[in-house]
Write a protein that holds these residues in place. Structure first.
Motif, short mmCIF file in Angstrom:
data_model
loop_
_atom_site.label_atom_id
_atom_site.label_comp_id
_atom_site.label_asym_id
_atom_site.label_seq_id
_atom_site.Cartn_x
_atom_site.Cartn_y
_atom_site.Cartn_z
N PHE A 243 1.73 -30.89 24.97
CA PHE A 243 1.98 -29.50 25.32
C PHE A 243 0.88 -28.60 24.74
CE2 PHE A 243 6.87 -30.25 25.43
CZ PHE A 243 6.72 -31.00 26.57
N GLU A 244 0.52 -28.87 23.47
CA GLU A 244 -0.52 -28.05 22.84
C GLU A 244 -1.83 -28.13 23.59
OE1 GLU A 244 -0.52 -29.19 18.72
OE2 GLU A 244 1.33 -28.03 18.36
N ASN A 245 -2.18 -29.34 23.98
CA ASN A 245 -3.41 -29.50 24.75
C ASN A 245 -3.38 -28.69 26.03
OD1 ASN A 245 -5.02 -31.13 23.15
ND2 ASN A 245 -3.96 -32.99 23.80
N VAL A 246 -2.25 -28.76 26.73
CA VAL A 246 -2.14 -28.03 27.99
C VAL A 246 -2.27 -26.52 27.73
CG1 VAL A 246 -0.60 -27.42 29.90
CG2 VAL A 246 -0.74 -29.80 29.12
N LEU A 247 -1.55 -26.03 26.71
CA LEU A 247 -1.57 -24.59 26.44
C LEU A 247 -2.94 -24.13 25.95
CD1 LEU A 247 1.97 -24.17 24.85
CD2 LEU A 247 1.23 -23.53 27.15
N LYS B 182 -6.75 -27.34 27.84
CA LYS B 182 -7.36 -28.65 28.13
C LYS B 182 -6.77 -29.17 29.43
CE LYS B 182 -8.68 -29.89 23.51
NZ LYS B 182 -8.20 -30.64 22.36
N ASN B 183 -7.39 -30.22 29.91
CA ASN B 183 -6.96 -30.85 31.14
C ASN B 183 -5.45 -31.08 31.15
OD1 ASN B 183 -6.68 -32.56 33.31
ND2 ASN B 183 -8.72 -33.42 32.97
N ASP B 184 -4.81 -30.72 32.26
CA ASP B 184 -3.37 -30.93 32.28
C ASP B 184 -3.01 -32.40 32.53
OD1 ASP B 184 -3.96 -31.16 34.91
OD2 ASP B 184 -2.64 -29.55 35.60
N LYS B 185 -4.00 -33.29 32.52
CA LYS B 185 -3.70 -34.73 32.57
C LYS B 185 -2.91 -35.17 31.34
CE LYS B 185 -6.35 -37.82 34.43
NZ LYS B 185 -7.49 -38.66 34.88
N ASN B 186 -2.92 -34.30 30.30
CA ASN B 186 -2.06 -34.59 29.16
C ASN B 186 -0.58 -34.58 29.56
OD1 ASN B 186 -3.82 -34.65 26.67
ND2 ASN B 186 -4.54 -32.81 27.73
N LEU B 187 -0.29 -33.86 30.61
CA LEU B 187 1.09 -33.71 31.06
C LEU B 187 1.38 -34.63 32.23
CD1 LEU B 187 3.28 -31.73 30.10
CD2 LEU B 187 2.59 -30.17 31.94
N THR B 188 0.40 -34.75 33.12
CA THR B 188 0.62 -35.51 34.35
C THR B 188 -0.68 -36.12 34.86
OG1 THR B 188 1.16 -35.26 36.70
CG2 THR B 188 0.54 -33.25 35.54
N GLU B 189 -0.62 -37.40 35.17
CA GLU B 189 -1.79 -38.10 35.70
C GLU B 189 -1.59 -38.55 37.14
OE1 GLU B 189 -2.66 -41.40 33.20
OE2 GLU B 189 -2.99 -40.14 31.43
N ARG B 190 -0.34 -38.43 37.60
CA ARG B 190 -0.02 -38.95 38.93
C ARG B 190 0.74 -37.90 39.72
NH1 ARG B 190 0.66 -43.61 35.42
NH2 ARG B 190 2.23 -42.28 34.47
N LEU C 157 4.79 -26.05 36.25
CA LEU C 157 4.43 -26.34 34.86
C LEU C 157 3.04 -26.96 34.79
CD1 LEU C 157 7.76 -27.65 33.31
CD2 LEU C 157 6.89 -25.32 33.52
N GLY C 158 2.30 -26.57 33.75
CA GLY C 158 0.95 -27.12 33.58
C GLY C 158 -0.10 -26.37 34.37
N ASP C 159 0.33 -25.45 35.23
CA ASP C 159 -0.63 -24.68 36.02
C ASP C 159 -1.48 -23.80 35.09
OD1 ASP C 159 -2.00 -22.96 37.67
OD2 ASP C 159 -0.30 -22.54 39.00
N PRO C 160 -2.80 -24.07 35.02
CA PRO C 160 -3.65 -23.33 34.08
C PRO C 160 -3.62 -21.81 34.32
CG PRO C 160 -4.88 -25.09 35.20
CD PRO C 160 -3.57 -24.99 35.87
N LYS C 161 -3.23 -21.40 35.54
CA LYS C 161 -3.23 -19.97 35.85
C LYS C 161 -1.95 -19.27 35.45
CE LYS C 161 -6.64 -20.25 39.41
NZ LYS C 161 -6.78 -20.78 40.76
N ASN C 162 -0.95 -20.06 35.04
CA ASN C 162 0.32 -19.45 34.67
C ASN C 162 0.93 -20.24 33.52
OD1 ASN C 162 2.79 -18.25 34.44
ND2 ASN C 162 3.57 -18.98 36.41
N LEU C 163 0.31 -20.09 32.34
CA LEU C 163 0.75 -20.90 31.20
C LEU C 163 2.00 -20.35 30.52
CD1 LEU C 163 -2.64 -22.07 29.67
CD2 LEU C 163 -1.00 -23.40 30.99
N GLU C 164 2.36 -19.10 30.83
CA GLU C 164 3.56 -18.51 30.22
C GLU C 164 4.80 -19.34 30.52
OE1 GLU C 164 4.18 -16.12 27.93
OE2 GLU C 164 2.01 -16.39 27.79
N LYS C 165 4.91 -19.69 31.82
CA LYS C 165 6.06 -20.46 32.28
C LYS C 165 6.12 -21.80 31.53
CE LYS C 165 8.17 -22.13 36.54
NZ LYS C 165 7.99 -22.44 37.95
N SER C 166 4.94 -22.45 31.42
CA SER C 166 4.90 -23.73 30.73
C SER C 166 5.31 -23.57 29.28
CB SER C 166 3.48 -24.31 30.78
OG SER C 166 3.03 -24.43 32.10
N LYS C 167 4.79 -22.52 28.66
CA LYS C 167 5.04 -22.30 27.23
C LYS C 167 6.54 -22.22 26.95
CE LYS C 167 3.21 -19.47 23.52
NZ LYS C 167 2.56 -18.20 23.17
#
Lengths: 456, 456
Positions: A86-90, A93-101, B73-83
């Motif tokens: 989660f920290e990486n995503v926030l 960093k690449n959201d591959k930390n959360l999802t690769e597929r 979730l994980g969308d780099p353009k809308n990290l608030e929701k992910s957070k």
């Protein structure tokens, strides 16, 4: 009894028996016609690597891709792993930390990925068909689902217009077999490009296409207004109006178009291509092709012929579409592979066939014969005879236990089983059986050894 | 040319044409036999609500379920929701903040969910089959995939042993049609339960079953050691040894078992059931059933008959299995629905058929005839004739463009097309064509109007 709420995700469907059978009828019709024309099956995985899909469907498309959570994330027993991801995503960093597929969004990109991966081994032109589900996180509404099937045929590695001819024939043949009366609309992007060249320049093609695409919805006057707003001059709008008012038979329309486009080379090429396809289709007796120069097929990657299929006698959007594109696999590092493909809209075809009652009765018949269970010795004989019929390909059931006549009868009725075979103690003794034909409301006796020659 | 790495997720597969055709041969054989016995198709969605799946497959199973990330979730353009979602998860709140949907892990739980949702409308006994992929985040290895098909048939709402008989016949019929020589091993959990009652009490059943299940792998002595470790006394271990050494024909084995189990009522019931199934199977000429009292089928929910199918003449784990269970839908609030089902291991069946070369040649033939393209007028005639053949159901291709003889010939060879039809200028003039039979290495001339009667 504990009440537990059970359900399925929004926008998805269970397909019960009747629906599976009817859908399979459509799929198998399409599949057999694809094969008649030399197309070969391909199946790709449900999940693709996320980088294969992202960025291929525009910004809106990216948002609609279902992504699969990396394994172990969210597990309440191991939150450390989640925390790091989660920290990486926030931190951007690449959201591959959360999802690769991610789940397949259409059949075209996986096909392109397959061709790019295997192009050295494939025989070109490569003709494949693919019938598989795709997933989109769209807002569900009537006729729009989050899981639905696509049904595509493409040829890659060939510029020949014979491919267009054969794809048009596939449309005609499939819909003829399904008994849906259709119009196969055909246009060519080169004609639209030529029109743009004549009306403000090639860079106006997108403006013109967007406006023309709305003709059905907003009418001619509004289209003209929109063209003016988009910067076209009066004489240019007038020429487009002329273009849009072309009508008559295919020959008459092509004649008018030729005059209107003068000696624009791009349009000439488009007219030549469309004429070639029409002439060849005539040899095959394909009379379903209708030229429609207002057809644009959105803002996609088509570069030559475009198709769209509409069912007659029913209110429904297009039930098929496709066209020619220049470069299927360039995105995956293998350039210069042109192609042409078509697609069938299975859910809409299903709806049309339901509305017009076009599904043959035989498609809906499961079990053909129910043997009643009327005692131990009786059911043993019934079982023996059922086995014989199965050996002949007749779909049979033996009622699972001794039960009242009425209960067994209801089972046959509910399952719409057309024939009942009854062996009671009398029939057992006499070596006969009674057949009830539920459709004709008839019944008659038969020798047991004649049963396997009876035509159910 | 830009080099772009393309691939597919670990543990997933592309199925190219040859493989799709062979797999479809297996699927369609199984499907048609299921239908002969009155089973009806069902399809459920790829995604289920996460609470439908979690907790149904044990702790290990839960970890192997692929979960789908909630949208956005994980969308780099809308990290608030992910957070917000991440914080909730890390604070131990429901992980539905992260994921609400998951991929089907098997076909049984979705089937149970379907029956629970629709039981008021269904006709019982409800006989359904289901052939769909499932997903497991298992470590991939030879023969183990993250996406694979399951192929199940179940009857729910019936205690009748006729169901077991028919399922055993389905196994026999499918493998006979596929030409795989098999042994259908049968046992009954009541016999194992009776053995436990005689050797330490009913609560020892799990210990005994676990140990017996290892017989093939570790041998008799080690099994005896393990039983001792698990607290069984010497005379109890001795009785289990006697049990494990039962051998002979089905009749002989049942005879020895009856003597060994004395008047234990549970075992008697099991022996009675197995005898019933064997007797009925004999009527149907099903000689593939082999009693195997060491068969346990793991620690699952079976309560009566259990089946396991092994291919002869090849080293391979079981290619099918199943059994009777007491309560399919209790987990979803609908209790008291007993059932019995079987499953086909499609990937292993495929491997067996490849190893023993059992796929018929016809399964692998796509296009039957390639028409050469030898000029404009020539190919027009070829196209016309190809259309005629397609009308007769012959799968044809016309080579897409004018090309050297050699190039077109290679295309036919690479695609393993068995027949070539050649129409050059001479043939065009004479109204003939030349047919090349590539398998027989023969060629001969034919009148064009005789072509559609030629048997390809």
């Amino acid at each position: 009894m504990a009440k537990i709420q059970v359900g399925i995700p929004q926008g998805t469907r269970d397909f019960s028996t009747d629906i599976v059978r009817k859908r399979n009828y459509i799929f198998s019709t399409v599949r057999s016609v694809f094969e008649l024309y030399g197309f070969q099956p391909l199946e790709t995985p449900t999940m693709e690597n996320i980088e294969t899909l992202m960025g291929k469907y525009g910004e809106e498309g990216d948002k609609l891709i279902f992504k699969v959570l990396n394994n172990g994330l969210g597990d309440p027993k191991n939150l450390e792993k989640s925390k790091a991801a989660f920290e990486n995503v926030l931190n951007g960093k690449n959201d591959k930390n959360l999802t690769e597929r991610a789940l397949r969004y259409d059949l075209t990109i996986p096909f392109a990925r397959y061709v790019a991966m295997n192009h050295a081994q494939l025989t070109f032109p490569f003709k494949r068909y693919q019938i598989q589900p795709v997933w989109r996180a769209d807002r569900p509404q009537k006729g729009r689902y989050r899981e639905f099937y696509q049904c595509d045929a493409d040829v890659v590695g060939s510029y020949s217009l014979l491919n267009e001819v054969e794809l048009a024939n596939i449309y005609a043949e499939v819909f003829s077999q399904l008994k849906i009366d259709v119009e196969i609309r055909i246009n060519n992007r080169k004609i639209l490009a030529g029109l743009a060249e004549l009306c403000g320049g090639a860079d106006k093609m997108m403006d013109i296409t967007i406006a023309i695409d709305k003709l059905d919805k907003i009418g001619l006057e509004k289209v003209k207004e929109e063209l003016a707003t988009r910067g076209l001059q009066e004489n240019q709008v007038a020429r487009i109006e002329q273009y849009l008012s072309i009508e008559g038979s295919n020959e008459e329309k092509l004649q008018q178009l030729t005059e209107l486009m003068g000696d624009n080379e791009t349009a000439k090429k488009g007219i030549e291509e469309i004429t070639y396809v029409l002439n060849y289709a005539a040899i095959a007796g394909n009379s379903k092709l209708v030229t429609d120069f207002t057809l644009a097929r959105g803002l996609n990657y088509y570069t030559g012929t475009i198709f769209e299929v509409k069912a007659k006698n029913v209110q429904m959007g297009s039930i098929g579409g496709g066209g020619r594109y220049d470069d299927l696999t360039g995105l995956f590092g293998v350039p210069n592979l042109p192609g042409v493909g078509i697609s069938f809209g299975v859910d809409r075809i299903y709806d049309v066939m339901e509305e017009l009652k076009l599904f043959p009765e035989a498609v809906q018949t499961g079990t053909q014969v129910l043997f009643f269970n009327l005692g131990d010795a009786e059911s043993r004989k019934a079982f023996e005879l059922a086995q014989q019929l199965r050996g002949k390909g007749v779909r049979c059931e033996l009622y699972h236990e001794l039960a009242k006549f009425d209960k067994q009868f209801k089972y046959a009725e509910k399952k719409a089983i057309p024939f009942i075979v009854i062996i009671g103690s009398k029939e057992l003794e006499e070596g006969t059986c009674v057949i009830k034909d539920l459709k004709k409301s008839e019944q008659f006796a038969l020798k047991q050894n004649e049963l396997q020659n009876f035509s159910f």
